[in-house]
Motif scaffolding. Sequence first.
Motif, short mmCIF file in Angstrom:
data_model
loop_
_atom_site.label_atom_id
_atom_site.label_comp_id
_atom_site.label_asym_id
_atom_site.label_seq_id
_atom_site.Cartn_x
_atom_site.Cartn_y
_atom_site.Cartn_z
N GLU A 186 -23.49 30.09 -21.25
CA GLU A 186 -22.57 28.96 -21.26
C GLU A 186 -22.85 28.04 -22.45
O GLU A 186 -21.91 27.59 -23.13
N ALA B 276 -21.86 29.94 -25.57
CA ALA B 276 -20.42 30.21 -25.58
C ALA B 276 -20.09 31.46 -26.38
O ALA B 276 -20.60 32.54 -26.10
N ILE B 277 -19.26 31.31 -27.40
CA ILE B 277 -18.76 32.46 -28.16
C ILE B 277 -19.90 33.21 -28.85
O ILE B 277 -19.94 34.45 -28.86
N TYR C 139 -7.83 39.20 -16.98
CA TYR C 139 -8.14 37.77 -16.89
C TYR C 139 -8.70 37.36 -15.52
O TYR C 139 -9.04 36.21 -15.32
N ASN D 167 -15.25 35.43 -18.63
CA ASN D 167 -14.62 34.35 -19.42
C ASN D 167 -15.26 34.22 -20.80
O ASN D 167 -14.57 33.90 -21.78
N SER D 168 -16.56 34.47 -20.88
CA SER D 168 -17.25 34.39 -22.17
C SER D 168 -16.78 35.48 -23.12
O SER D 168 -16.55 35.23 -24.32
N GLN E 59 -13.86 36.95 -22.94
CA GLN E 59 -12.48 36.61 -23.27
C GLN E 59 -12.43 35.55 -24.37
O GLN E 59 -11.63 35.64 -25.31
N ALA E 60 -13.30 34.54 -24.27
CA ALA E 60 -13.34 33.48 -25.28
C ALA E 60 -13.75 34.05 -26.64
O ALA E 60 -13.23 33.62 -27.68
N TYR E 61 -14.69 34.99 -26.64
CA TYR E 61 -15.14 35.61 -27.89
C TYR E 61 -13.98 36.32 -28.58
O TYR E 61 -13.75 36.16 -29.79
N ASP F 42 -10.72 35.92 -27.96
CA ASP F 42 -9.69 34.93 -28.31
C ASP F 42 -10.02 34.27 -29.64
O ASP F 42 -9.14 34.00 -30.46
N ASN F 43 -11.31 34.02 -29.85
CA ASN F 43 -11.73 33.40 -31.11
C ASN F 43 -11.51 34.33 -32.29
O ASN F 43 -11.22 33.88 -33.40
#
Length: 493
Positions: free
Chosen positions: A189, A192-193, A424, A453-454, A456-458, A460-461
């Motif tokens: 957390e 994050a990415i 998702y 979610n981590s 997915q965030a990676y 998405d970035n």
Amino acid sequence: MKKESYSLVLKELLNFSQIKYAALSHAIGYDLSYVSKWTTGIRLPAAKNVDRINQEIARFLSEIIIKQNNLEAFAEHFLGRESIEQENVAFEIYQSLSCAYRSSLECKKGVSISNITDDKIVLGKAECFAFLQKIIKEKLEESTVPPTIIITGEFFNLAKNHFWQIFYDIKLNHWPCDIHVFLDLSELEKGAIGAAEILFQCLNDLLNYDFTIYEKKSNAYNNIIAINNEFVIFYSVNAAGEIEICTSSADLKQAHSVYTKCKQFMASQPVILEPKQTLGMTRFGFRDQFYASQKFFFFCVNGFEFLLPDEVFNSMIEKAKVGNLGMADVEWVQRVQNLFKNLLEKVPLRFMLPTNSIVRYLETGNINLTDFPYQMTIEERKLHIKHVLKLIQSNPNITFGVLLPTTEKYSGTNFINLSFNTSYSTGFLKKNIQLIHPDTLPIYFIKNTMLLNSFQAYFDNLTKSKHYKEYTAKELEELYKKYYFLIEFLFKE
């Protein structure tokens, strides 16, 4: 137990069990003057004898505590929990004394590595890495059975110490190789990415290993590496999280005991990433749960298995009829075909493909239909391209993007062999079947929402990267016309 000096831990254990120094001296066969110096901190047990001393102390004190019916008090005072099994008391005491010994060595000034290497105690960051590299490589390559490695340390802390690089050049004789390790979700957390990228890159780099990752919720049994039932390594980290002290034991009885205890403990913890052979053939299993969604993202690096024309499915059905499609039967192929046609051609989809993976697919025709390999003919590949262009034109909810090549330090756009699929709410990773040992498991189930979610965030970035480019249906058609000659060249047999 608490991380304290050897003298404090030993004194606290003796006070708790109401044992006099003389009684301990007699029980372990050491002069009273030695025991007195250990408890006052004037001296530490000799490195070459400390393991046996700690085992004897643990055996003696555990017997006393059990006779005194003090199990609950012991568990509460030293472990911070309500109870403990009788057979675990000696191990907990031994582990506490061993950790305290390493902690005391860390604080002691003037300890020379040249004086202790023969006793299998290593000091210093570089020395510890070299020691771990040598021992793990030797033990895995010499293993006569598929090896299992139990690692009670934390994944990101080990990555910080370059630990996972140790496995890059290991040449195993037996597969699969299972690695069990903890991961602190708070570190994920916080990072994050960046943390998600480190994890994804490691799983991609070590494609031929099967990782089972557990959520780290406790420091119990911390910083232990146990290989099968044959060898165990204890290590400690400094305030900066750097591995600076390592000890090891090849004593089979001790290694078996430590391995068993650690494995049992890990089995009681939540699994957040688990290797699997298949997504499952049964109705309403993981596969059906995954596709019970109205939104998907697919990072495809092992061919492009989606938006297939009917001709490809018909060919698969013919192969399934004669048993040439692994475990997949005709009903399974038809179910996947209907699923893809009724769902994936209508709902919002985002595809991300590295350009080098696209080229590999065009050259080889290799795809993994969810989790079964299939090689498309040249004619089927041509039909596939035309079918994809047609569907993208008819479904504006389909987003198609590519990651362009880069010469920069690893950024997620260099050659990758691990796909990421998410609805998702559920997700999984999929290895390139052509590049792994047949006994290696090809799929990872993501079993934790924060981990999903981590990832997915990676990804998405990555869509914000200068190396990423999305194409409209019209742009894709223009690219197809522009590079038609190159595609035809790739299709030449």
